[in-house]
Motif scaffolding. Structure first.
Motif, PDB file in Angstrom:
ATOM      1  N   MET A   1      -2.666  12.250   1.440  1.00 21.70           N
ATOM      2  CA  MET A   1      -2.113  13.926   2.042  1.00 21.70           C
ATOM      3  C   MET A   1      -2.581  14.641   1.478  1.00 21.70           C
ATOM      4  O   MET A   1      -3.567  14.310   0.816  1.00 21.70           O
ATOM      5  CB  MET A   1      -0.864  13.640   0.420  1.00 21.70           C
ATOM      6  CG  MET A   1       0.095  15.045   0.578  1.00 21.70           C
ATOM      7  SD  MET A   1       0.587  15.113  -0.666  1.00 21.70           S
ATOM      8  CE  MET A   1       0.175  14.587  -1.964  1.00 21.70           C
ATOM      9  N   HIS A   2      -2.463  15.863   2.731  1.00 18.92           N
ATOM     10  CA  HIS A   2      -3.617  16.979   2.110  1.00 18.92           C
ATOM     11  C   HIS A   2      -2.331  17.404   1.790  1.00 18.92           C
ATOM     12  O   HIS A   2      -1.703  18.054   2.804  1.00 18.92           O
ATOM     13  CB  HIS A   2      -4.553  17.010   3.179  1.00 18.92           C
ATOM     14  CG  HIS A   2      -3.463  17.389   4.714  1.00 18.92           C
ATOM     15  ND1 HIS A   2      -3.347  16.342   5.109  1.00 18.92           N
ATOM     16  CD2 HIS A   2      -2.998  18.456   5.746  1.00 18.92           C
ATOM     17  CE1 HIS A   2      -2.785  16.520   6.550  1.00 18.92           C
ATOM     18  NE2 HIS A   2      -1.700  17.496   7.148  1.00 18.92           N
ATOM     19  N   HIS A 357      -4.548  11.031  -6.820  1.00 16.44           N
ATOM     20  CA  HIS A 357      -4.949  10.550  -6.206  1.00 16.44           C
ATOM     21  C   HIS A 357      -5.185  12.228  -5.055  1.00 16.44           C
ATOM     22  O   HIS A 357      -5.104  13.010  -6.000  1.00 16.44           O
ATOM     23  CB  HIS A 357      -3.973  11.017  -5.989  1.00 16.44           C
ATOM     24  CG  HIS A 357      -3.537  10.048  -4.035  1.00 16.44           C
ATOM     25  ND1 HIS A 357      -2.999   8.347  -3.682  1.00 16.44           N
ATOM     26  CD2 HIS A 357      -3.299   9.935  -2.894  1.00 16.44           C
ATOM     27  CE1 HIS A 357      -3.706   8.192  -2.949  1.00 16.44           C
ATOM     28  NE2 HIS A 357      -3.092   9.583  -1.652  1.00 16.44           N
ATOM     29  N   ALA A 358      -6.289  11.803  -3.934  1.00 22.56           N
ATOM     30  CA  ALA A 358      -6.806  12.671  -4.171  1.00 22.56           C
ATOM     31  C   ALA A 358      -6.545  13.576  -2.954  1.00 22.56           C
ATOM     32  O   ALA A 358      -5.212  13.432  -1.967  1.00 22.56           O
ATOM     33  CB  ALA A 358      -8.280  11.604  -3.158  1.00 22.56           C
ATOM     34  N   SER A 359      -6.864  14.786  -2.538  1.00 22.54           N
ATOM     35  CA  SER A 359      -6.358  15.377  -1.387  1.00 22.54           C
ATOM     36  C   SER A 359      -7.261  16.599  -1.643  1.00 22.54           C
ATOM     37  O   SER A 359      -8.379  16.777  -1.850  1.00 22.54           O
ATOM     38  CB  SER A 359      -5.133  16.086  -2.557  1.00 22.54           C
ATOM     39  OG  SER A 359      -4.821  16.394  -3.616  1.00 22.54           O
ATOM     40  N   THR A 384     -13.247   7.928   0.162  1.00 19.61           N
ATOM     41  CA  THR A 384     -12.156   8.837   0.673  1.00 19.61           C
ATOM     42  C   THR A 384     -13.080  10.234   0.562  1.00 19.61           C
ATOM     43  O   THR A 384     -12.598  11.346   0.729  1.00 19.61           O
ATOM     44  CB  THR A 384     -11.218   8.831  -1.371  1.00 19.61           C
ATOM     45  OG1 THR A 384     -11.399   7.533  -0.301  1.00 19.61           O
ATOM     46  CG2 THR A 384     -10.994   9.711  -1.247  1.00 19.61           C
ATOM     47  N   GLU A 388     -11.208  13.512   2.651  1.00 19.55           N
ATOM     48  CA  GLU A 388     -11.038  14.454   2.225  1.00 19.55           C
ATOM     49  C   GLU A 388     -11.784  15.940   2.794  1.00 19.55           C
ATOM     50  O   GLU A 388     -11.078  16.804   3.342  1.00 19.55           O
ATOM     51  CB  GLU A 388     -11.344  14.874   0.915  1.00 19.55           C
ATOM     52  CG  GLU A 388     -10.239  13.810  -0.325  1.00 19.55           C
ATOM     53  CD  GLU A 388      -8.769  13.717   0.260  1.00 19.55           C
ATOM     54  OE1 GLU A 388      -8.277  15.001   1.009  1.00 19.55           O
ATOM     55  OE2 GLU A 388      -8.233  12.749   0.043  1.00 19.55           O
ATOM     56  N   HIS A 391     -10.734  16.781   6.324  1.00 25.89           N
ATOM     57  CA  HIS A 391      -9.875  17.962   5.769  1.00 25.89           C
ATOM     58  C   HIS A 391      -9.679  19.050   5.657  1.00 25.89           C
ATOM     59  O   HIS A 391      -9.573  20.565   6.727  1.00 25.89           O
ATOM     60  CB  HIS A 391      -7.973  17.375   4.760  1.00 25.89           C
ATOM     61  CG  HIS A 391      -7.464  16.454   4.909  1.00 25.89           C
ATOM     62  ND1 HIS A 391      -6.664  16.438   6.244  1.00 25.89           N
ATOM     63  CD2 HIS A 391      -7.449  15.353   3.817  1.00 25.89           C
ATOM     64  CE1 HIS A 391      -6.267  14.988   5.823  1.00 25.89           C
ATOM     65  NE2 HIS A 391      -6.249  14.544   4.722  1.00 25.89           N
ATOM     66  N   LYS A 516       3.626   4.918  -6.302  1.00 23.56           N
ATOM     67  CA  LYS A 516       2.749   4.452  -4.618  1.00 23.56           C
ATOM     68  C   LYS A 516       3.177   6.681  -4.843  1.00 23.56           C
ATOM     69  O   LYS A 516       3.889   7.105  -4.706  1.00 23.56           O
ATOM     70  CB  LYS A 516       3.271   4.228  -3.581  1.00 23.56           C
ATOM     71  CG  LYS A 516       2.594   4.890  -2.582  1.00 23.56           C
ATOM     72  CD  LYS A 516       1.548   3.935  -1.713  1.00 23.56           C
ATOM     73  CE  LYS A 516      -0.002   4.546  -1.150  1.00 23.56           C
ATOM     74  NZ  LYS A 516      -1.406   4.571  -1.528  1.00 23.56           N
ATOM     75  N   HIS A 518       2.749   8.830  -2.594  1.00 19.11           N
ATOM     76  CA  HIS A 518       3.654   9.620  -2.035  1.00 19.11           C
ATOM     77  C   HIS A 518       4.714   9.356  -2.231  1.00 19.11           C
ATOM     78  O   HIS A 518       5.710  10.340  -0.594  1.00 19.11           O
ATOM     79  CB  HIS A 518       2.947   9.119  -0.457  1.00 19.11           C
ATOM     80  CG  HIS A 518       1.517   8.926  -0.503  1.00 19.11           C
ATOM     81  ND1 HIS A 518       0.149   8.140  -0.922  1.00 19.11           N
ATOM     82  CD2 HIS A 518       0.420   9.257   0.702  1.00 19.11           C
ATOM     83  CE1 HIS A 518      -0.733   8.353  -0.790  1.00 19.11           C
ATOM     84  NE2 HIS A 518      -1.074   8.957   0.695  1.00 19.11           N
ATOM     85  N   TYR A 529      -0.236   8.513   8.316  1.00 25.83           N
ATOM     86  CA  TYR A 529      -1.408   7.235   7.840  1.00 25.83           C
ATOM     87  C   TYR A 529      -2.109   6.232   9.093  1.00 25.83           C
ATOM     88  O   TYR A 529      -3.105   5.901   9.643  1.00 25.83           O
ATOM     89  CB  TYR A 529      -1.626   7.041   5.875  1.00 25.83           C
ATOM     90  CG  TYR A 529      -1.603   8.233   5.930  1.00 25.83           C
ATOM     91  CD1 TYR A 529      -3.017   8.562   5.778  1.00 25.83           C
ATOM     92  CD2 TYR A 529      -0.822   8.242   4.838  1.00 25.83           C
ATOM     93  CE1 TYR A 529      -2.938   9.933   4.933  1.00 25.83           C
ATOM     94  CE2 TYR A 529      -0.699   9.396   4.072  1.00 25.83           C
ATOM     95  CZ  TYR A 529      -1.995   9.977   3.835  1.00 25.83           C
ATOM     96  OH  TYR A 529      -1.667  10.742   2.872  1.00 25.83           O
ATOM     97  N   TYR A 533      -5.119   5.775  12.145  1.00 27.63           N
ATOM     98  CA  TYR A 533      -5.722   5.076  11.877  1.00 27.63           C
ATOM     99  C   TYR A 533      -5.715   4.798  13.211  1.00 27.63           C
ATOM    100  O   TYR A 533      -6.919   4.382  14.267  1.00 27.63           O
ATOM    101  CB  TYR A 533      -5.371   3.963  11.729  1.00 27.63           C
ATOM    102  CG  TYR A 533      -5.999   3.649   9.417  1.00 27.63           C
ATOM    103  CD1 TYR A 533      -6.448   4.548   9.310  1.00 27.63           C
ATOM    104  CD2 TYR A 533      -5.470   2.438   9.105  1.00 27.63           C
ATOM    105  CE1 TYR A 533      -6.210   4.888   7.674  1.00 27.63           C
ATOM    106  CE2 TYR A 533      -6.395   2.820   8.120  1.00 27.63           C
ATOM    107  CZ  TYR A 533      -6.626   4.354   7.117  1.00 27.63           C
ATOM    108  OH  TYR A 533      -7.140   3.864   6.158  1.00 27.63           O
TER     109      TYR A 533
HETATM  110  O1  X8Z Z   1      -3.083   9.468   0.833  1.00 25.19           O
HETATM  111  C1  X8Z Z   1      -4.592   9.151   1.095  1.00 25.19           C
HETATM  112  C2  X8Z Z   1      -5.179  10.219   1.451  1.00 25.19           C
HETATM  113  C3  X8Z Z   1      -4.831  12.337   1.100  1.00 25.19           C
HETATM  114  S1  X8Z Z   1      -5.758  12.712   1.874  1.00 25.19           S
HETATM  115  C4  X8Z Z   1      -6.282   9.798   0.519  1.00 25.19           C
HETATM  116  N1  X8Z Z   1      -4.621   7.784   2.600  1.00 25.19           N
HETATM  117  C5  X8Z Z   1      -3.781   6.567   1.928  1.00 25.19           C
HETATM  118  C6  X8Z Z   1      -3.383   6.109   0.371  1.00 25.19           C
HETATM  119  O2  X8Z Z   1      -4.314   6.688  -0.190  1.00 25.19           O
HETATM  120  O3  X8Z Z   1      -2.646   5.616   0.419  1.00 25.19           O
HETATM  121  C7  X8Z Z   1      -5.725   7.971   2.723  1.00 25.19           C
HETATM  122  C8  X8Z Z   1      -5.351   6.451   3.892  1.00 25.19           C
HETATM  123  C9  X8Z Z   1      -4.056   6.095   2.869  1.00 25.19           C
END
Ligand code: X8Z
Ligand code: ZN
Length: 618
Positions: A1-2, A357-359, A384, A388, A391, A516, A518, A529, A533
């Motif tokens: 997610m961003h 989690h990364a954003s 990752t 990021e 974005h 998860k 999300h 996502y 891909y």
């Molecule tokens: O959630 C993400 C990014 C968010 S900006 C890191 N991704 C998905 C995940 O981690 O489930 C990137 C690919 C799949």
């Protein structure tokens, strides 16, 4: 997610053809009538009306949006157990933004203006539709429900990221658990780590059920039947069309996945000393909490990045990713990116937690861009980090005078996810690594093993994203999945799409989907996502063959300004572009898994040979 990428509504629109909305001015005023007569009412100039409205609206929107981002940033980077001051401030800021975007006055005005669509410029229409789409997430007519949703979302975030994971009697981070799942060979320890990673699930159940009701109710206020449909409409698609699309993508990659699945069952049974090869993969055998990425299973001799990255350190990875983008002609990141982002794990002993989690965040829809990560020096974070920054550079590129504030978003959400993932793929290919002297170009490396490792990342992801996640959320939001079937349905889908089963019975006292992130804070959008891909392989195919004239399996984008220009052209118009037209214009193709399937074709033969005589179960 961003975070906070503005949604997009479809409208046929010619990007880059913004017409001026000013009315022609008369040279000399007509003489005043000699005597008062019934003046003909001047016809409304709807372009002017729209222009004026949008100017006011956008200014106010940007201001409230910035305040909301700041509050959210604080709520995601400083989580203190039992401290409600962040939550209260975030709720206040989000309510203010919601009250504005969802105000009845604004909605009525938007509808009125859109009633004159044919008299407006395409760019105006697109902005108005975006504003109306945003309004549906918080209509004033559902004011109480909106408030409840905002509060429930903040609480869910706090519960999810404030959770303390425990492994072997000690508090650990998700990074720690991920490391065990990547590296540990003892199945009992793996099982303990996997179970530890699922422990947060039950604490999220009431909150998630509550959020389902609230999210559905809110969008019903503006006529969307359910929240999944609302999210799909951002692509100009119905829920059914979106599900058809992701099912098709899944089917196209299924033959290859079937080979990978068979291969992994036999290899892992060997690795863990199982007496029998199981028909389905026990979830704790896989190097990822959800089985969405198995690439850590393969170590390609001469191309293993982990020891190299470990020596370079976490900071180097972020700097290196920036250098890569700069080498293509993108600018250096703004100074505030470095001073205001939260890029690394918290120091041990910190008295607060952060979102694990990364954003990437576009704080003010202008130059304040930040990333929230917990970067450690390893292959996963290396990719990752590139993701990021994709974005971030998308934000910076569409922040330009031709793209109004309301359209500072991706061509669609999947494009936004695709850019950085594409760069992540490019940054792991051998000629790229050799060019940067990260690997020795003279070392022979096995191409099949390299392709296998990539397939275990990109192909393995598809049944998770387009299958398990999308089907589950579709059932959850649109089909009213029963509260006592949440976990059962999750594992039924995992078996069907991924061929994965839980190591032990997972009854309804658990809530594994909620582990998860999300599912909680980026709801009903995970197909983004899967689509990203597919798009990234289309872009990579084009870049390799048409721009670099290199084999897609062995490219080096580094320093190529033409590649940079190609990517910038896609990013520049943001959401003012029509995503379908853009893809066709840039790649000559419609959205399709063709390029992705082609890329991995050489692997099919190899896997079929390896799997000869083995039992297929999918
Ligand atoms: O959630 C993400 C990014 C968010 S900006 C890191 N991704 C998905 C995940 O981690 O489930 C990137 C690919 C799949
Ligand atoms: Zn992302």
């Amino acid at each position: 997610m961003h975070k906070h990428v503005l949604p997009l509504l479809t409208a046929a629109l010619l990007a880059g053809c913004a017409q001026k909305a000013t009315a022609p001015t008369a040279a000399t005023p007509p003489p005043a009538p000699a005597e008062p007569a019934t003046q003909p009412v001047a016809p409304t100039n709807w372009r002017n009306e729209a222009e004026e409205f949008l100017k006011d609206y956008s200014g106010k929107y940007q201001q409230l949006y910035t305040q909301s981002s700041e509050a959210e940033w604080r709520s995601n980077t400083h989580i203190v157990a039992g401290d409600s001051s962040n939550a209260a401030a975030t709720a206040r800021a989000n309510e203010a933004l919601a009250a504005f975007t969802g105000s009845t006055v604004n909605i009525e005005r938007l509808r009125q203006l859109l009633g004159h669509e044919s008299e407006l410029t395409p760019l105006q229409v697109k902005q108005l539709k975006t504003a109306l789409y945003n309004a549906a997430a918080s209509p004033q007519t559902a004011g109480d429900v909106v408030k409840l949703r905002i509060k429930a979302e903040t609480q869910q975030t706090e519960k999810l990221y404030g959770f303390t994971y425990k492994y072997q009697g000690k508090a650990v981070t998700t990074n720690d658990l991920d490391r065990v799942l990547r590296e540990e060979k003892n199945p009992q320890k793996r099982l303990a780590a996997w179970e530890a990673s699922k422990a947060v699930g039950p604490t999220l159940k009431d909150g998630l059920l509550n959020l389902r009701a609230l999210r559905n109710k809110v969008v019903q206020g503006l006529g969307y039947p359910d929240y999944f449909t609302y999210q799909a409409s951002d692509y100009g698609m119905t829920r059914q069309e979106m599900m058809e699309l992701v099912r098709k993508i899944n089917q196209e990659l299924r033959p290859l996945y079937r080979e990978l699945h068979t291969y992994a069952r036999y290899e892992l049974a060997k690795k863990y000393g199982a007496k029998q090869v199981p028909d389905y993969l026990p979830a704790h055998w896989l190097p990822n909490r959800w089985g969405q990425d198995w690439s850590a299973l393969v170590d390609v001799k001469g191309l293993n990045l982990d020891p190299i990255l470990a020596k370079k350190g976490a900071e180097w990875q972020v700097k290196q990713a920036e250098r890569f983008y700069q080498s293509l002609g993108f600018p250096a990141l703004p100074e505030t990116f470095w001073t205001k982002s939260s890029l690394y794990p918290l120091p041990t002993g910190a008295t607060y937690k952060k979102n694990n989690h990364a954003s990437a965040w576009h704080m003010d829809l202008d130059q304040d861009v930040r990333s929230l990560m917990s970067v450690e020096p390893n292959t996963e974070w290396y990719e990752t980090t590139h993701h990021e920054l994709g974005h971030i550079y998308y934000y910076l590129t569409y922040t330009n005078p031709d793209v109004p504030v309301l359209l500072r978003g991706g061509a669609n959400r999947a494009y936004h996810e695709a850019m950085g993932s594409l760069m992540g793929l490019a940054a792991t290919q051998k000629p790229f690594l050799a060019g940067l002297s990260l690997v020795d170009p003279k070392t022979q490396t096995n191409q099949t093993q390299t392709l296998l490792k990539e397939a275990l990342n990109y192909v393995v992801f598809i049944p998770f994203a387009s299958g398990v996640m999308s089907e589950w959320e579709n059932n959850f939001y649109a089909d009213d999945l029963a509260a006592d079937q949440l976990n059962a349905r999750w594992w039924q889908l995992a078996k069907e799409y991924q061929g994965i089963v839980p190591p032990t019975a997972r009854g309804e006292q658990y809530l594994d989907p909620a582990t998860k992130t999300h599912i909680n804070d980026d709801p009903a959008q995970y197909y983004d996502y899967a689509l990203s891909y597919v798009i990234l392989f289309q872009l990579h195919d084009h870049i390799s063959k048409q721009i670099l004239h290199q084999d897609p399996h062995a490219t080096n984008y580094y320093g190529n300004k033409e590649v940079g220009q190609f990517l910038r052209d896609i990013m520049y118009p943001g959401a003012s572009a029509d995503w379908r037209a853009l893809l066709r214009e840039k790649t000559g193709e419609d959205l399709s898994a063709r390029a992705m399937v082609d890329y991995f074709k050489p692997l099919m033969t190899y896997l079929q040979q390896q799997n000869k005589g083995r039992k297929y179960t999918m």
